[in-house]
Design a protein around this motif. Structure first.
Motif, PDB file in Angstrom:
ATOM      1  N   GLN A   1      28.286  43.185  46.548  1.00 22.66           N
ATOM      2  CA  GLN A   1      28.786  42.583  45.313  1.00 22.66           C
ATOM      3  C   GLN A   1      30.191  42.029  45.512  1.00 22.66           C
ATOM      4  O   GLN A   1      30.533  40.973  44.979  1.00 22.66           O
ATOM      5  N   TRP A   2      31.013  42.736  46.284  1.00 26.95           N
ATOM      6  CA  TRP A   2      32.386  42.285  46.548  1.00 26.95           C
ATOM      7  C   TRP A   2      32.381  40.927  47.232  1.00 26.95           C
ATOM      8  O   TRP A   2      33.094  40.004  46.834  1.00 26.95           O
ATOM      9  N   VAL A   3      31.568  40.802  48.275  1.00 21.64           N
ATOM     10  CA  VAL A   3      31.491  39.541  49.018  1.00 21.64           C
ATOM     11  C   VAL A   3      30.972  38.423  48.115  1.00 21.64           C
ATOM     12  O   VAL A   3      31.505  37.305  48.118  1.00 21.64           O
ATOM     13  N   GLU A   4      29.939  38.728  47.315  1.00 23.12           N
ATOM     14  CA  GLU A   4      29.360  37.716  46.427  1.00 23.12           C
ATOM     15  C   GLU A   4      30.376  37.263  45.382  1.00 23.12           C
ATOM     16  O   GLU A   4      30.534  36.055  45.135  1.00 23.12           O
ATOM     17  N   ARG A   5      31.073  38.192  44.776  1.00 22.09           N
ATOM     18  CA  ARG A   5      32.037  37.847  43.734  1.00 22.09           C
ATOM     19  C   ARG A   5      33.196  37.023  44.283  1.00 22.09           C
ATOM     20  O   ARG A   5      33.631  36.046  43.676  1.00 22.09           O
ATOM     21  N   HIS A   6      33.684  37.392  45.453  1.00 27.34           N
ATOM     22  CA  HIS A   6      34.800  36.653  46.031  1.00 27.34           C
ATOM     23  C   HIS A   6      34.385  35.243  46.426  1.00 27.34           C
ATOM     24  O   HIS A   6      35.187  34.312  46.338  1.00 27.34           O
ATOM     25  N   GLU A   7      33.161  35.089  46.843  1.00 31.61           N
ATOM     26  CA  GLU A   7      32.681  33.751  47.177  1.00 31.61           C
ATOM     27  C   GLU A   7      32.594  32.884  45.922  1.00 31.61           C
ATOM     28  O   GLU A   7      32.989  31.714  45.929  1.00 31.61           O
ATOM     29  N   ILE A   8      32.095  33.460  44.832  1.00 24.90           N
ATOM     30  CA  ILE A   8      32.015  32.708  43.573  1.00 24.90           C
ATOM     31  C   ILE A   8      33.418  32.368  43.069  1.00 24.90           C
ATOM     32  O   ILE A   8      33.671  31.252  42.600  1.00 24.90           O
ATOM     33  N   LYS A   9      34.344  33.318  43.181  1.00 19.06           N
ATOM     34  CA  LYS A   9      35.722  33.051  42.763  1.00 19.06           C
ATOM     35  C   LYS A   9      36.339  31.922  43.593  1.00 19.06           C
ATOM     36  O   LYS A   9      37.062  31.074  43.065  1.00 19.06           O
ATOM     37  N   ARG A  10      36.029  31.916  44.879  1.00 19.42           N
ATOM     38  CA  ARG A  10      36.559  30.864  45.744  1.00 19.42           C
ATOM     39  C   ARG A  10      36.019  29.502  45.311  1.00 19.42           C
ATOM     40  O   ARG A  10      36.757  28.513  45.252  1.00 19.42           O
ATOM     41  N   ILE A  11      34.733  29.462  44.973  1.00 22.29           N
ATOM     42  CA  ILE A  11      34.121  28.208  44.527  1.00 22.29           C
ATOM     43  C   ILE A  11      34.751  27.739  43.221  1.00 22.29           C
ATOM     44  O   ILE A  11      35.079  26.567  43.050  1.00 22.29           O
ATOM     45  N   PHE A  12      34.946  28.681  42.305  1.00 24.98           N
ATOM     46  CA  PHE A  12      35.555  28.331  41.025  1.00 24.98           C
ATOM     47  C   PHE A  12      36.976  27.823  41.226  1.00 24.98           C
ATOM     48  O   PHE A  12      37.421  26.902  40.554  1.00 24.98           O
ATOM     49  N   PHE A  13      37.689  28.440  42.159  1.00 24.38           N
ATOM     50  CA  PHE A  13      39.069  28.013  42.393  1.00 24.38           C
ATOM     51  C   PHE A  13      39.113  26.586  42.900  1.00 24.38           C
ATOM     52  O   PHE A  13      39.880  25.752  42.407  1.00 24.38           O
ATOM     53  N   HIS A  14      38.285  26.289  43.880  1.00 19.39           N
ATOM     54  CA  HIS A  14      38.289  24.951  44.451  1.00 19.39           C
ATOM     55  C   HIS A  14      37.778  23.915  43.454  1.00 19.39           C
ATOM     56  O   HIS A  14      38.086  22.732  43.572  1.00 19.39           O
ATOM     57  N   ALA A  15      36.978  24.368  42.498  1.00 23.03           N
ATOM     58  CA  ALA A  15      36.494  23.449  41.464  1.00 23.03           C
ATOM     59  C   ALA A  15      37.526  23.299  40.342  1.00 23.03           C
ATOM     60  O   ALA A  15      37.278  22.649  39.346  1.00 23.03           O
TER      61      ALA A  15
END
Length: 240
Positions: free
Chosen positions: A192-206
């Motif tokens: 879950q940690w890896v998944e959440r951080h990946e989504i946060k990274r995507i949101f940041f770049h967007a």
């Protein structure tokens, strides 16, 4: 809602549920005391710390909205908002949280809109907007120069995690359960940690906004006059 119920409510809030601002603020933060306890949770994750003697033992003076050190030889009283963007504010924290919620929805939100939504004066709405925006800018600079909390740094600079000296295992050990254990309050699995951080990274770049980031920035940043002084000092050093 009494103080104990507010404490339970605030500490039961899952940061993942509120980080992007897609929630009902009246349900998540229904009272002033819940907002107050949430500020304490974000500012002192392991409990209130006396700013004078650093004691972890304290109690709340609810009528005055203060925390008092429980050590007999100290007894120092302080507001939980002292030294933050909320320092000296007469506006309830619940209205601040609502302001952050609406700023999160629209970075170009107008003070007139906040005035109508929050029931504050136009001058107060302008001041709140400026402080929220200044806090986010200040927090980004601070995190870039000094890694204070790895999870919050991911919101601001996702590439920090890719650095060779990023303490990934230490962060995961702090925020995740042991292998094979189910998730619990305040802890998630490594997957879950890896998944959440990946989504946060995507949101940041967007360039999507983040409610939790704004709250953390307001709590971690100093009062506006201090931020302004530090910014002018940086300008002066660059000019020199």
């Amino acid at each position: 809602m009494n103080a104990d119920e507010a404490w339970e409510k605030a500490y039961a809030i899952d940061d993942w549920d509120v980080w992007n601002g897609r929630f009902d603020p009246e349900q998540v933060f229904p009272s002033e005391e819940v907002c107050r306890q949430y500020v304490i949770r974000k500012r002192w994750p392991h409990g209130y710390v006396c700013p004078r003697c650093y004691s972890l033992s304290s109690y709340s003076i609810e009528k005055r909205g203060l925390m008092e050190c429980a050590r007999p030889d100290c007894g120092y009283q302080s507001s939980i908002t002292a030294g933050t963007v909320f320092h000296g504010t007469r506006t309830p924290l619940k209205k601040w949280f609502l302001a952050i919620f609406w700023v999160n929805r629209d970075r170009l939100v107008h003070p007139i809109f906040l005035r109508e939504k929050l029931g504050v004066s136009y001058k107060t709405a302008c001041s709140m907007l400026r402080k929220i925006q200044e806090a986010l800018d200040h927090f980004c600079v601070a995190v870039a120069s000094e890694l204070r909390h790895p999870m919050e740094a991911i919101f601001v600079h996702p590439d920090v995690e890719a650095a060779a000296d990023f303490p990934r295992e230490d962060v995961m050990r702090y925020e995740c359960v042991e292998e094979g254990e189910p998730p619990r309050a305040g802890k998630i699995t490594r997957e879950q940690w890896v998944e959440r951080h990946e989504i946060k990274r995507i949101f940041f770049h967007a360039r999507r906004s983040c409610f939790l980031l704004n709250v953390v920035a307001c709590v971690a940043s100093p009062p506006l006059k201090v931020m302004t002084r530090e910014r002018w000092a940086r300008y002066a050093s660059c000019a020199a």
